[in-house]
Design a protein around this motif. Structure first.
Motif: not given
Length: 707
Positions: A647-655
């Motif tokens: 979730x942290x990584x996907x939050x940094x790359x929302x696209x």
């Protein structure tokens, strides 16, 4: 790393057994759950089936064994009913079926359904094998059409074509029976060879010797003693016995060691035979019991060294065959057996007393070899024609002191035992100190040798004796760490009085993880490296999981961030990776081994190498509850990324986050999120309704075409 017993826990090797009994041309099979509540869902799909039908594994998993997703316009309805009847009655079935690939192209295959039972006799799985026979069916169709066109013109031609068609069909059936059915049913699935879906104990022949058994350890020590005997006897025979020609030491009666020499040779030959039947630990850490694998492993490692060292030269003496000095020199090849000593040092490296004993034995062995060379130098001085060196050589001086001087090069002189003891005394005193002068070098050759042996002694004294503690610490620092952690683990088990089952699980987990990383913590090791370098290393270590289709559209920066959060794990047979109702902590990727997904005692899916298991991420940060158990069938190596880190990584790359949420459904082999079954059931119902509508439209269209 010290030699270990290997991983010995019983495994459920059903999946491996099925795969091993398919040859390279026929590996298209499915496994279906025979106890499913909603039809007979597919729990395993082979790579060959995916290649045959163009479907990916995630599209096939959890569909029904009726293979309705392969049906089309030319699929015979009566065959479909027969398949349904065989599944409902848990019976075997074999027949030709016309199926359709994902792109809509039809193909003919021979379908074989075999029920699989567990140890209780209950049918728990269906095995469905598919053999592509499209080419044969096209040929049969062509023959039938040609025969139909010539039916009116020539009746005999029609009979011949019909006979050819029967012959081709008979050959086709026999081909499948010989290559497929016989391999699947006669040799694998017919009683009593019917494989059961259960945890099976390791099967080995009674004639296979365990490498970690007490008897094998005692035998290894006996062979080690025989090896030391060879290292002592061979140089002694070459240097002392070979020069004592006047006493006829070449005869069987005078050579008191001929019996022991032949016995050692027989031991070495017997050791070669036993090594062909002794288990070994593979690179994956598991014990190999297969006779053919043991044979190949031994032939590619120690066989030729052992064979050369076991050549029976002493049988020439036993049969009174005249030999030359060349035969004595050929016996030096037995010293190759000393290479095994390095293996013993590695095996018993954790025992300091054994290591020191072996090192002292090597030092004494070196002194023995030097004593043999020292005697040869003295003999050469006696045999020389120079009267000066003949009279002052160390061997002549020893003979004078013992009142047995040499009269000529063949008569007189001290006895062989006295000469050997004096030689060994001189070499040991020279290796450990500077000598005492009672046996000294007088000729130039003797002085040169004395200089060499004193230099060698200084090196041995400084390195072996002066720094033995430092040597052991340098050589066995990693082993020392291993044994320290193992001792701490055993002390923890003893203090807390853990049961035997927990003890075994802890020890096997520790040994397995140590065999993978050798006690090296990658995070601590790479902590001081630059982020750029750490990310590149992490991407290389985790390249298998990052090559999954779900990560195809991720940017390089996103992949680098994900790689830094990927961890490795290990699971032993019978261990539960995930429990039903627990909060899901991570998504797992299977690197090796196989697992099963269970719910209420039923198998919902079987996971193998390359499968991804976990759950899709809900839009909010809700806790994900699991809907089934995940249990290891064999030793499994896993890679995982925690839900929080994901979730942290996907939050940094929302696209990419939105793309990941939509793609993860198609990449999970099994979705463990609670409530996902209902979503899948609704989707399947909608899909089934769509298939029915399409089938009815196709039937109407085909009916109009026929009219």
């Amino acid at each position: 790393m010290p030699v270990m017993k290997g991983l010995l826990a019983p495994q459920n090797t059903f999946l491996d057994t099925i795969a091993n009994h398919f040859d390279g041309t026929h590996s298209n099979f499915l496994l279906g759950n025979a106890q499913g509540r909603y039809g007979y869902p597919i729990v395993y799909c082979s790579d060959g089936f995916c290649e045959l039908t163009s479907f990916v594994r995630t599209e096939v998993m959890q569909k029904t064994c009726t293979c309705s997703f392969l049906h089309g316009a030319e699929t015979n309805e009566s065959v479909i009913q027969q398949v349904d009847k065989a599944l409902e009655g848990q019976q075997e079935y074999q027949g030709e079926v016309c199926f359709y690939r994902k792109n809509g192209n039809p193909f003919w295959c021979l379908l074989d359904i075999v029920p699989i039972k567990n140890e209780k006799g209950e049918v728990v799985l269906f095995l469905l094998s598919f053999k592509d026979v499209t080419c044969v069916m096209i040929l049969l169709t062509g023959v039938s059409e040609a025969a139909h066109q010539s039916r009116k013109s020539n009746r005999s031609h029609f009979s011949q074509a019909q006979e050819r068609g029967r012959t081709i069909l008979h050959q086709m059936t026999n081909l499948f029976t010989k290559r497929g059915k016989r391999k699947l049913t006669n040799s694998v699935f017919q009683k009593p060879s019917l494989p059961e879906y259960k945890v099976a104990a390791v099967k080995k022949s009674r004639f296979i010797l365990l490498h970690y058994s007490i008897s094998k350890a005692l035998w290894d020590w006996l062979i080690l003693l025989a090896t030391f005997y060879v290292a002592v006897a061979v140089p002694y025979d070459i240097c002392f016995v070979n020069h004592d020609e006047g006493s006829d030491h070449h005869s069987l009666v005078s050579r008191s060691t001929i019996g022991s020499d032949i016995a050692v040779e027989m031991l070495f030959i017997l050791d070669i035979i036993l090594n062909f039947r002794t288990t070994y630990v593979s690179q994956s850490g598991q014990v190999v019991y297969d006779a053919r694998s043991i044979y190949l492993h031994y032939c590619t490692t120690w066989f030729f060294v052992d064979l050369i060292a076991a050549l029976p030269f002493d049988l020439l003496y036993a049969f009174n065959i005249t030999v030359t000095s060349l035969v004595h020199l050929l016996k030096t090849v037995r010293l190759l057996r000393l290479l095994r000593l390095l293996q013993k040092l590695d095996r018993y490296s954790q025992y300091s007393a054994v290591v020191l004993t072996l090192l002292m034995s090597v030092f004494a062995l070196l002194a023995h070899w030097m004593a043999c060379v020292w005697y040869v130098i003295g003999r050469k001085e006696i045999e020389s024609s120079d009267p000066v060196t003949w009279d002052i050589g160390w061997l002549q001086e020893l003979g004078k002191r013992l009142e047995t001087p040499y009269i000529n090069s063949t008569m007189g002189g001290p006895s062989i035992p006295s000469a050997y003891i004096a030689s060994l005394y001189f070499t040991l005193s020279s290796l450990t100190s500077v000598g005492f002068g009672n046996v000294c070098a007088n000729t130039d050759a003797e002085k040169i040798f004395s200089i060499c042996i004193m230099l060698m002694g200084a090196l041995m004294h400084a390195v072996v004796f002066g720094n033995v503690t430092a040597i052991i610490q340098r050589m066995y620092s990693r082993r020392s760490l291993y044994h320290t952690r193992m001792k701490d683990l055993k002390d923890f088990i003893r203090v807390h009085r853990l049961p035997q089952q927990l003890k075994q699980r802890m020890l096997e987990y520790f040994q397995a993880t140590w065999s993978v990383n050798n006690g090296i913590n990658a995070n601590e090791l790479l902590h001081d490296f630059p982020d750029e370098l750490r990310a590149d290393i992490a991407m290389h270590l985790n390249k298998d999981i990052l090559q999954l289709p779900v990560f195809e559209r991720a940017s390089r920066g996103c992949l680098r961030s994900l790689s830094l959060h990927i961890k490795t794990s290990f699971c032993a047979p019978g261990e539960y990776l995930i429990r039903h109702g627990d909060a899901l902590q991570a998504n797992y990727f299977v690197c090796s081994g196989s697992l099963e997904v269970l719910k209420d005692g039923m198998v919902l899916a079987i996971l193998g190498k390359g499968d991804l298991i976990g759950a899709d991420l809900p839009e909010n940060d809700l806790v994900i509850k699991t809907n089934a158990d995940v249990k290891a069938l064999t030793y499994c190596d896993l890679q995982y990324i925690s839900v929080r880190a994901l979730r942290e990584v996907l939050g940094l790359y929302p696209e990419y986050g939105s793309r990941f949420s939509s793609d993860i459904h198609h990449n999970l082999t099994y979705n463990l999120r609670e409530g996902s079954e209902a979503d899948v059931r609704k989707w399947k119902t909608l899909q089934r309704q769509t298939e029915i509508t399409i089938d009815s439209d196709l039937c109407d269209t085909s009916g109009n075409l026929l009219h």
